[in-house]
Motif scaffolding. Sequence first.
Motif, PDB file in Angstrom:
ATOM      1  N   LYS A 130       0.842  -1.201   0.000  1.00  0.00           N
ATOM      2  CA  LYS A 130       0.000   0.000   0.000  1.00  0.00           C
ATOM      3  C   LYS A 130       0.872   1.243   0.000  1.00  0.00           C
ATOM      4  O   LYS A 130       1.844   1.324   0.749  1.00  0.00           O
ATOM      5  CB  LYS A 130      -0.908   0.030   1.242  1.00  0.00           C
ATOM      6  CG  LYS A 130      -2.163  -0.807   1.139  1.00  0.00           C
ATOM      7  CD  LYS A 130      -3.083  -0.531   2.326  1.00  0.00           C
ATOM      8  CE  LYS A 130      -4.398  -1.295   2.192  1.00  0.00           C
ATOM      9  NZ  LYS A 130      -5.317  -0.979   3.313  1.00  0.00           N
ATOM     10  N   ILE A 144       1.663   5.283   0.805  1.00  0.00           N
ATOM     11  CA  ILE A 144       1.364   6.136   1.960  1.00  0.00           C
ATOM     12  C   ILE A 144       1.236   7.583   1.502  1.00  0.00           C
ATOM     13  O   ILE A 144       1.792   7.972   0.473  1.00  0.00           O
ATOM     14  CB  ILE A 144       2.442   6.015   3.058  1.00  0.00           C
ATOM     15  CG1 ILE A 144       3.826   6.377   2.497  1.00  0.00           C
ATOM     16  CG2 ILE A 144       2.450   4.622   3.659  1.00  0.00           C
ATOM     17  CD1 ILE A 144       4.923   6.425   3.542  1.00  0.00           C
ATOM     18  N   ASN A 145       0.486   8.375   2.291  1.00  0.00           N
ATOM     19  CA  ASN A 145       0.351   9.794   1.972  1.00  0.00           C
ATOM     20  C   ASN A 145       1.489  10.595   2.610  1.00  0.00           C
ATOM     21  O   ASN A 145       2.404  10.013   3.227  1.00  0.00           O
ATOM     22  CB  ASN A 145      -1.023  10.328   2.382  1.00  0.00           C
ATOM     23  CG  ASN A 145      -1.256  10.236   3.887  1.00  0.00           C
ATOM     24  OD1 ASN A 145      -0.322  10.112   4.684  1.00  0.00           O
ATOM     25  ND2 ASN A 145      -2.514  10.295   4.289  1.00  0.00           N
ATOM     26  N   GLU A 180       1.618  12.229   5.202  1.00  0.00           N
ATOM     27  CA  GLU A 180       1.676  12.065   6.657  1.00  0.00           C
ATOM     28  C   GLU A 180       2.166  10.679   7.057  1.00  0.00           C
ATOM     29  O   GLU A 180       2.245  10.351   8.237  1.00  0.00           O
ATOM     30  CB  GLU A 180       0.295  12.302   7.283  1.00  0.00           C
ATOM     31  CG  GLU A 180      -0.141  13.759   7.328  1.00  0.00           C
ATOM     32  CD  GLU A 180      -0.688  14.240   5.989  1.00  0.00           C
ATOM     33  OE1 GLU A 180      -1.269  13.414   5.256  1.00  0.00           O
ATOM     34  OE2 GLU A 180      -0.512  15.435   5.675  1.00  0.00           O
ATOM     35  N   GLY A 181       2.471   9.861   6.071  1.00  0.00           N
ATOM     36  CA  GLY A 181       2.951   8.511   6.352  1.00  0.00           C
ATOM     37  C   GLY A 181       1.852   7.509   6.629  1.00  0.00           C
ATOM     38  O   GLY A 181       2.116   6.413   7.114  1.00  0.00           O
ATOM     39  N   ILE A 182       0.625   7.856   6.306  1.00  0.00           N
ATOM     40  CA  ILE A 182      -0.520   6.986   6.550  1.00  0.00           C
ATOM     41  C   ILE A 182      -0.841   6.211   5.274  1.00  0.00           C
ATOM     42  O   ILE A 182      -0.915   6.805   4.186  1.00  0.00           O
ATOM     43  CB  ILE A 182      -1.741   7.808   6.998  1.00  0.00           C
ATOM     44  CG1 ILE A 182      -1.423   8.572   8.288  1.00  0.00           C
ATOM     45  CG2 ILE A 182      -2.965   6.916   7.191  1.00  0.00           C
ATOM     46  CD1 ILE A 182      -2.479   9.582   8.673  1.00  0.00           C
ATOM     47  N   PRO A 183      -1.032   4.876   5.359  1.00  0.00           N
ATOM     48  CA  PRO A 183      -1.379   4.109   4.153  1.00  0.00           C
ATOM     49  C   PRO A 183      -2.677   4.621   3.521  1.00  0.00           C
ATOM     50  O   PRO A 183      -3.630   4.983   4.219  1.00  0.00           O
ATOM     51  CB  PRO A 183      -1.560   2.687   4.691  1.00  0.00           C
ATOM     52  CG  PRO A 183      -0.723   2.640   5.933  1.00  0.00           C
ATOM     53  CD  PRO A 183      -0.851   4.010   6.533  1.00  0.00           C
ATOM     54  N   VAL A 184      -2.677   4.664   2.193  1.00  0.00           N
ATOM     55  CA  VAL A 184      -3.862   5.113   1.463  1.00  0.00           C
ATOM     56  C   VAL A 184      -4.317   4.001   0.518  1.00  0.00           C
ATOM     57  O   VAL A 184      -3.523   3.182   0.069  1.00  0.00           O
ATOM     58  CB  VAL A 184      -3.597   6.412   0.665  1.00  0.00           C
ATOM     59  CG1 VAL A 184      -3.346   7.568   1.608  1.00  0.00           C
ATOM     60  CG2 VAL A 184      -2.422   6.244  -0.288  1.00  0.00           C
ATOM     61  N   ASP A 203      -3.597  11.254  -4.164  1.00  0.00           N
ATOM     62  CA  ASP A 203      -2.850  10.145  -3.553  1.00  0.00           C
ATOM     63  C   ASP A 203      -2.201   9.285  -4.642  1.00  0.00           C
ATOM     64  O   ASP A 203      -1.045   8.859  -4.500  1.00  0.00           O
ATOM     65  CB  ASP A 203      -3.770   9.282  -2.687  1.00  0.00           C
ATOM     66  CG  ASP A 203      -4.138   9.953  -1.378  1.00  0.00           C
ATOM     67  OD1 ASP A 203      -3.333  10.765  -0.868  1.00  0.00           O
ATOM     68  OD2 ASP A 203      -5.235   9.671  -0.863  1.00  0.00           O
TER      69      ASP A 203
END
Length: 270
Positions: A178, A180-181, A183-187, A248
């Motif tokens: 996956k 990441i955005n 902010e380091g969050i998976p998208v 994204d």
Amino acid sequence: MTRSIRAMYFSPTGTTQKIITGIAGTISKHFAQETHTIDFTLPEERMKPISFSRDDIVIIGVPVYAGRVPNVLLKYLTSIMGNDALAIAVVLYGNRNYDDALIELRDILNNNGFKVIAGGAFIGEHSFSKTLAQNRPDEKDMNIVEDFANQIINKMRTSNELQTVNVKGNQPYRNYYKPINKEGIPVDIRKVTPKTNDRCLDCKLCVTVCPMGSIDPEDVTKLKGICIKCGACIKKCPSEAKYYDDQDYLRHKQELELEFSSRNEPELFL
């Protein structure tokens, strides 16, 4: 023993096809046999039941999506009957990583009654990009393809008992990769779909090349099914009318192009 050579592939943009037909062509010359092609890129082909016999050599290839065999192909792939046919498992990835796709394909084939005697992970132009692994497989790749096929021929000629090949990968398989955005969050970009600009000629080519049959022939700006982001409608459009605008997706595309610009080379397993 007379062997029938079967080249079998899912290849929306033609990169996997080039590798598979290259391997099959070299092997066919050795056996003085014609290559029989099974192109299961389009949905109607995946509706046909298919089985092989112990006299067949099947060279089968799929692209790598998120580090795995594309999940939209699993139902079809697991329905193929090997019946002791020999198989060469091939995956093609866009220069990031093939992760567990090759071992997953090998296991599917083994479970279907094939004996997988060789495997390879090759590189092709990334489906998201026109610059990442641009124009691959190239001449250097195709020289490796020919050498790989010759090694397979030599293995069949010299081995008293052919064994299932060991390939790189994890069991259990890793989860699908996956992005990441910032902010380091998976998208999750699975629901991202292509847009159509005013350069569209309404030629319907995108309808005919979509491997999921998802583009509406009455209105090519609309989808009637899922988009797997294979790149076929974008890369084959004569007027460059198809594009993505999801932020994204675009960020991930740019990251791939920057982080994985160094050339990877094919990995072969015999």
